[in-house]
Motif scaffolding. Structure first.
Motif, PDB file in Angstrom:
ATOM      1  N   MET A  59      82.822 -33.521  78.562  1.00 31.18           N
ATOM      2  CA  MET A  59      81.381 -33.765  78.660  1.00 31.18           C
ATOM      3  C   MET A  59      80.738 -32.735  79.588  1.00 31.18           C
ATOM      4  N   LYS A  60      79.441 -32.591  79.428  1.00 34.18           N
ATOM      5  CA  LYS A  60      78.700 -31.620  80.225  1.00 34.18           C
ATOM      6  C   LYS A  60      77.597 -32.324  81.013  1.00 34.18           C
ATOM      7  N   VAL A  61      77.280 -31.749  82.183  1.00 32.95           N
ATOM      8  CA  VAL A  61      76.091 -32.169  82.913  1.00 32.95           C
ATOM      9  C   VAL A  61      75.296 -30.910  83.236  1.00 32.95           C
ATOM     10  N   LEU A  62      74.040 -30.894  82.809  1.00 34.62           N
ATOM     11  CA  LEU A  62      73.147 -29.767  83.055  1.00 34.62           C
ATOM     12  C   LEU A  62      72.162 -30.170  84.140  1.00 34.62           C
ATOM     13  N   ILE A  86      68.622 -26.283  76.421  1.00 34.59           N
ATOM     14  CA  ILE A  86      69.187 -27.422  75.686  1.00 34.59           C
ATOM     15  C   ILE A  86      69.496 -27.044  74.244  1.00 34.59           C
ATOM     16  N   THR A  87      68.589 -26.310  73.613  1.00 34.76           N
ATOM     17  CA  THR A  87      68.782 -25.970  72.202  1.00 34.76           C
ATOM     18  C   THR A  87      69.804 -24.856  71.996  1.00 34.76           C
ATOM     19  N   SER A  88      70.087 -24.078  73.046  1.00 32.04           N
ATOM     20  CA  SER A  88      71.029 -22.967  72.892  1.00 32.04           C
ATOM     21  C   SER A  88      72.469 -23.362  73.206  1.00 32.04           C
ATOM     22  N   MET A  89      72.665 -24.574  73.725  1.00 30.80           N
ATOM     23  CA  MET A  89      74.010 -25.009  74.089  1.00 30.80           C
ATOM     24  C   MET A  89      74.552 -26.014  73.077  1.00 30.80           C
ATOM     25  N   PRO A  90      75.873 -26.008  72.865  1.00 28.98           N
ATOM     26  CA  PRO A  90      76.488 -26.971  71.939  1.00 28.98           C
ATOM     27  C   PRO A  90      76.657 -28.342  72.601  1.00 28.98           C
ATOM     28  N   LYS A  96      76.526 -32.527  73.025  1.00 30.24           N
ATOM     29  CA  LYS A  96      76.905 -33.692  72.235  1.00 30.24           C
ATOM     30  C   LYS A  96      76.276 -34.935  72.837  1.00 30.24           C
ATOM     31  N   SER A  97      76.143 -35.967  72.031  1.00 28.36           N
ATOM     32  CA  SER A  97      75.628 -37.239  72.542  1.00 28.36           C
ATOM     33  C   SER A  97      76.501 -37.698  73.702  1.00 28.36           C
ATOM     34  N   GLY A  98      75.856 -38.139  74.772  1.00 24.40           N
ATOM     35  CA  GLY A  98      76.578 -38.555  75.965  1.00 24.40           C
ATOM     36  C   GLY A  98      76.571 -37.514  77.061  1.00 24.40           C
ATOM     37  N   ASP A  99      76.260 -36.252  76.713  1.00 19.90           N
ATOM     38  CA  ASP A  99      76.099 -35.237  77.756  1.00 19.90           C
ATOM     39  C   ASP A  99      74.901 -35.621  78.625  1.00 19.90           C
ATOM     40  N   LYS A 100      74.921 -35.136  79.864  1.00 19.59           N
ATOM     41  CA  LYS A 100      73.941 -35.605  80.846  1.00 19.59           C
ATOM     42  C   LYS A 100      73.015 -34.479  81.299  1.00 19.59           C
ATOM     43  N   LEU A 101      71.782 -34.850  81.588  1.00 23.51           N
ATOM     44  CA  LEU A 101      70.786 -33.936  82.134  1.00 23.51           C
ATOM     45  C   LEU A 101      70.270 -34.517  83.443  1.00 23.51           C
ATOM     46  N   VAL A 102      70.195 -33.667  84.464  1.00 17.71           N
ATOM     47  CA  VAL A 102      69.606 -34.073  85.742  1.00 17.71           C
ATOM     48  C   VAL A 102      68.465 -33.110  86.043  1.00 17.71           C
ATOM     49  N   PHE A 103      67.275 -33.657  86.254  1.00 18.74           N
ATOM     50  CA  PHE A 103      66.101 -32.843  86.541  1.00 18.74           C
ATOM     51  C   PHE A 103      65.739 -33.003  88.019  1.00 18.74           C
ATOM     52  N   ILE A 104      65.843 -31.896  88.769  1.00 18.39           N
ATOM     53  CA  ILE A 104      65.475 -31.931  90.182  1.00 18.39           C
ATOM     54  C   ILE A 104      63.977 -31.667  90.288  1.00 18.39           C
ATOM     55  N   ILE A 105      63.274 -32.570  90.936  1.00 14.38           N
ATOM     56  CA  ILE A 105      61.818 -32.461  91.046  1.00 14.38           C
ATOM     57  C   ILE A 105      61.382 -32.797  92.472  1.00 14.38           C
ATOM     58  N   PRO A 106      60.236 -32.266  92.904  1.00 17.12           N
ATOM     59  CA  PRO A 106      59.709 -32.615  94.232  1.00 17.12           C
ATOM     60  C   PRO A 106      59.286 -34.082  94.279  1.00 17.12           C
ATOM     61  N   ARG A 107      59.351 -34.651  95.464  1.00 19.91           N
ATOM     62  CA  ARG A 107      58.930 -36.045  95.615  1.00 19.91           C
ATOM     63  C   ARG A 107      57.442 -36.218  95.333  1.00 19.91           C
ATOM     64  N   LYS A 108      56.674 -35.200  95.717  1.00 18.99           N
ATOM     65  CA  LYS A 108      55.227 -35.303  95.552  1.00 18.99           C
ATOM     66  C   LYS A 108      54.825 -34.963  94.128  1.00 18.99           C
ATOM     67  N   ASP A 109      54.092 -35.851  93.489  1.00 12.69           N
ATOM     68  CA  ASP A 109      53.648 -35.665  92.113  1.00 12.69           C
ATOM     69  C   ASP A 109      52.247 -35.071  92.058  1.00 12.69           C
ATOM     70  N   THR A 168      66.051 -38.846  67.687  1.00 14.37           N
ATOM     71  CA  THR A 168      65.817 -39.192  66.279  1.00 14.37           C
ATOM     72  C   THR A 168      66.663 -38.340  65.346  1.00 14.37           C
ATOM     73  N   ARG A 169      67.146 -37.215  65.871  1.00 15.35           N
ATOM     74  CA  ARG A 169      67.988 -36.324  65.074  1.00 15.35           C
ATOM     75  C   ARG A 169      69.472 -36.528  65.359  1.00 15.35           C
ATOM     76  N   GLY A 170      69.778 -37.581  66.128  1.00 16.16           N
ATOM     77  CA  GLY A 170      71.174 -37.942  66.347  1.00 16.16           C
ATOM     78  C   GLY A 170      71.798 -37.423  67.620  1.00 16.16           C
ATOM     79  N   LEU A 171      71.020 -36.745  68.473  1.00 19.01           N
ATOM     80  CA  LEU A 171      71.556 -36.232  69.736  1.00 19.01           C
ATOM     81  C   LEU A 171      71.013 -37.075  70.885  1.00 19.01           C
ATOM     82  N   GLU A 172      71.860 -37.981  71.375  1.00 22.59           N
ATOM     83  CA  GLU A 172      71.467 -38.897  72.452  1.00 22.59           C
ATOM     84  C   GLU A 172      71.949 -38.334  73.789  1.00 22.59           C
ATOM     85  N   LEU A 173      71.031 -37.778  74.562  1.00 19.81           N
ATOM     86  CA  LEU A 173      71.367 -37.204  75.860  1.00 19.81           C
ATOM     87  C   LEU A 173      70.904 -38.135  76.976  1.00 19.81           C
ATOM     88  N   GLU A 174      71.797 -38.381  77.925  1.00 13.88           N
ATOM     89  CA  GLU A 174      71.419 -39.173  79.090  1.00 13.88           C
ATOM     90  C   GLU A 174      70.650 -38.275  80.060  1.00 13.88           C
TER      91      GLU A 174
END
Length: 217
Positions: free
Chosen positions: A1-4, A19-23, A25-38, A58-64
């Motif tokens: 599995m991968k975590v980006l 995301i679109t350039s990497m192979p 799979k469903s279950g791979d994880k994404l973590v988005f680092i963002i500032p606390r202030k919105d 909807t296209r079958g790729l379920e990413l956490e």
């Protein structure tokens, strides 16, 4: 599995490109680092990325995915959170400096150097073209070279960029085991790359070539 791990900015095009350039799979994880202030733009960016991830679903790729909120003015704190995230992961870790806050990019760069053995790949985005660019993972002690290291790099430079274990052994008057160990250590530092086995043959990398040209003061 991968975590980006992404540094999420206002423009999500770099994230979409990664995301679109990497192979993935469903279950791979994404973590988005963002500032606390919105603000309105950061809220819009999160909405856009979530819409994109729903489209992939909807296209079958379920990413956490999840968000990691950090204080952008506290780089030490960002590093602490980032180190924990990377060290706790059992997956292949990819760092994606796709934009966003500069202090987070700095922290990601430091993490890529210090934890290089835990990082699969590190990418950034070329500002003029928008293309995804792979960043070399260099060891933090790359410039810590003793006299023997410098002599080996010099020998390689003077031999057309290529050196063998027997040649190093002969020219420096050191045992074969020492020559072998030294050459492989320089290989681990990404200063040499092995191109042959019998005899063991190494070629200078671009960084190795640069360091071989420096004079020791």
């Amino acid at each position: 599995m991968k975590v980006l791990i992404f540094n999420l900015g206002f423009d999500i095009s770099g994230v979409v490109s990664a995301i679109t350039s990497m192979p993935l799979k469903s279950g791979d994880k994404l973590v988005f680092i963002i500032p606390r202030k919105d603000d309105d733009r950061s809220i819009r960016a999160r909405r856009d990325i979530e819409n994109f991830l729903r489209l992939l679903s909807t296209r079958g790729l379920e990413l956490e995915y999840r968000y990691l909120r950090v204080n952008e003015e506290n780089i030490e704190g960002i590093l602490k959170d980032l180190f924990k995230l990377i060290l706790d992961s059992q997956d292949e870790v990819y760092l994606e400096a796709t934009g966003g806050v500069r202090s987070i990019v700095v922290a990601m760069t430091i993490a890529a150097i210090v934890l290089r053995d835990k990082i699969k790949e590190f990418h950034t985005v070329a500002e003029t073209t928008g293309n995804r660019v792979k960043v070399p993972l260099m060891p933090y002690d790359i410039f810590r070279l003793d006299e023997v290291d410098r002599q080996i790099l010099k020998l390689a430079s003077e031999s057309g960029g290529v050196v063998t274990t027997p040649y190093v052994e002969e020219q420096l008057g050191i045992p074969k085991s020492t020559a072998t160990r030294r050459l492989h250590k320089l290989k681990e530092k990404s200063l040499l790359v092995q191109i042959g086995k019998r005899p063991a043959t190494f070629s200078l990398t671009s960084i190795g070539e640069f360091l071989s040209s420096l004079r020791e003061e």
